[in-house]
Design a protein around this motif. Structure first.
Motif, PDB file in Angstrom:
ATOM      1  N   ARG A   1      -6.628  -7.117  -0.701  1.00  0.00           N
ATOM      2  CA  ARG A   1      -5.310  -6.829  -0.122  1.00  0.00           C
ATOM      3  C   ARG A   1      -4.566  -8.133   0.181  1.00  0.00           C
ATOM      4  O   ARG A   1      -3.367  -8.224  -0.010  1.00  0.00           O
TER       5      ARG A   1
ATOM      6  N   ILE B   1       0.086   0.983  -3.057  1.00  0.00           N
ATOM      7  CA  ILE B   1      -0.939   1.495  -3.982  1.00  0.00           C
ATOM      8  C   ILE B   1      -0.865   3.023  -4.047  1.00  0.00           C
ATOM      9  O   ILE B   1      -0.964   3.613  -5.130  1.00  0.00           O
ATOM     10  N   CYS B   2      -0.667   3.664  -2.916  1.00  0.00           N
ATOM     11  CA  CYS B   2      -0.539   5.123  -2.886  1.00  0.00           C
ATOM     12  C   CYS B   2       0.646   5.578  -3.734  1.00  0.00           C
ATOM     13  O   CYS B   2       0.535   6.517  -4.527  1.00  0.00           O
TER      14      CYS B   2
ATOM     15  N   GLN C   1      -8.642   2.028  -8.544  1.00  0.00           N
ATOM     16  CA  GLN C   1      -9.809   2.307  -7.716  1.00  0.00           C
ATOM     17  C   GLN C   1      -9.795   1.447  -6.471  1.00  0.00           C
ATOM     18  O   GLN C   1      -9.501   0.254  -6.528  1.00  0.00           O
ATOM     19  N   ASN C   2     -10.130   2.057  -5.336  1.00  0.00           N
ATOM     20  CA  ASN C   2     -10.319   1.325  -4.097  1.00  0.00           C
ATOM     21  C   ASN C   2     -11.791   0.941  -4.035  1.00  0.00           C
ATOM     22  O   ASN C   2     -12.654   1.811  -4.034  1.00  0.00           O
TER      23      ASN C   2
ATOM     24  N   ASP D   1      -1.607  -0.810   1.035  1.00  0.00           N
ATOM     25  CA  ASP D   1      -2.148   0.541   0.862  1.00  0.00           C
ATOM     26  C   ASP D   1      -1.038   1.544   0.557  1.00  0.00           C
ATOM     27  O   ASP D   1      -1.218   2.450  -0.268  1.00  0.00           O
TER      28      ASP D   1
ATOM     29  N   ARG E   1      -0.180   4.995  -7.465  1.00  0.00           N
ATOM     30  CA  ARG E   1      -1.122   6.008  -7.950  1.00  0.00           C
ATOM     31  C   ARG E   1      -0.401   7.316  -8.279  1.00  0.00           C
ATOM     32  O   ARG E   1      -0.668   7.935  -9.306  1.00  0.00           O
TER      33      ARG E   1
ATOM     34  N   GLY F   1     -11.095  -4.412  -1.999  1.00  0.00           N
ATOM     35  CA  GLY F   1      -9.717  -4.355  -2.486  1.00  0.00           C
ATOM     36  C   GLY F   1      -9.535  -3.288  -3.540  1.00  0.00           C
ATOM     37  O   GLY F   1     -10.147  -2.221  -3.475  1.00  0.00           O
ATOM     38  N   TYR F   2      -8.721  -3.596  -4.536  1.00  0.00           N
ATOM     39  CA  TYR F   2      -8.359  -2.632  -5.574  1.00  0.00           C
ATOM     40  C   TYR F   2      -8.579  -3.226  -6.953  1.00  0.00           C
ATOM     41  O   TYR F   2      -8.516  -4.443  -7.144  1.00  0.00           O
TER      42      TYR F   2
ATOM     43  N   TRP G   1     -14.346  -0.284  -1.724  1.00  0.00           N
ATOM     44  CA  TRP G   1     -14.425  -0.335  -0.284  1.00  0.00           C
ATOM     45  C   TRP G   1     -14.798  -1.722   0.235  1.00  0.00           C
ATOM     46  O   TRP G   1     -15.750  -2.340  -0.232  1.00  0.00           O
TER      47      TRP G   1
END
Length: 114
Positions: free
Chosen positions: A56, A81-82, A96-97, A78, A85, A102-103, A99
């Protein structure tokens, strides 16, 4: 759904290649999505990373580098990204996140059908 680009009226490529143009237009699997400049900048970073994870902090630094003394909250990534998506789901593109890290953009062979 038309098989022509809404901007240039050229035939859209029908493959897993993700094409980004300077105006925030994304083409993949014969479909088109429009992104804001922030969304486009984030997606560009993920595409350039070639499926490697980007934190991030890396994403925030990249899109707000002109505001080093006044960056927004890290959670804005976030939110972006939402939004990305949601816009890319019809194109079959997935982010993909990972955990705690990051992404990353999922390779075509790992994506679930839209």
């Amino acid at each position: 759904m038309s098989d022509l680009c809404p901007c240039c009226r050229q035939p859209l490529p029908v493959n897993d290649a993700l094409i980004l143009d300077e105006g925030g237009i994304v083409v993949c699997n014969g479909r088109v999505a429009a992104l804001t400049w922030q969304e486009h900048a984030l997606l560009e970073i993920l595409v350039a990373a070639k499926h490697q994870v980007r934190s991030r902090e890396q994403l925030l630094d990249r899109i707000y580098s002109l505001r080093p003394n006044d960056p927004p909250e890290i959670k804005i990534i976030d939110v972006f990204i939402c939004h990305i998506r949601r816009k890319l789901k019809p194109l079959g593109v997935q982010i993909q996140n990972v955990w705690g890290r990051g992404y990353r953009l999922l390779p075509a062979e790992e994506r679930k059908p839209a």
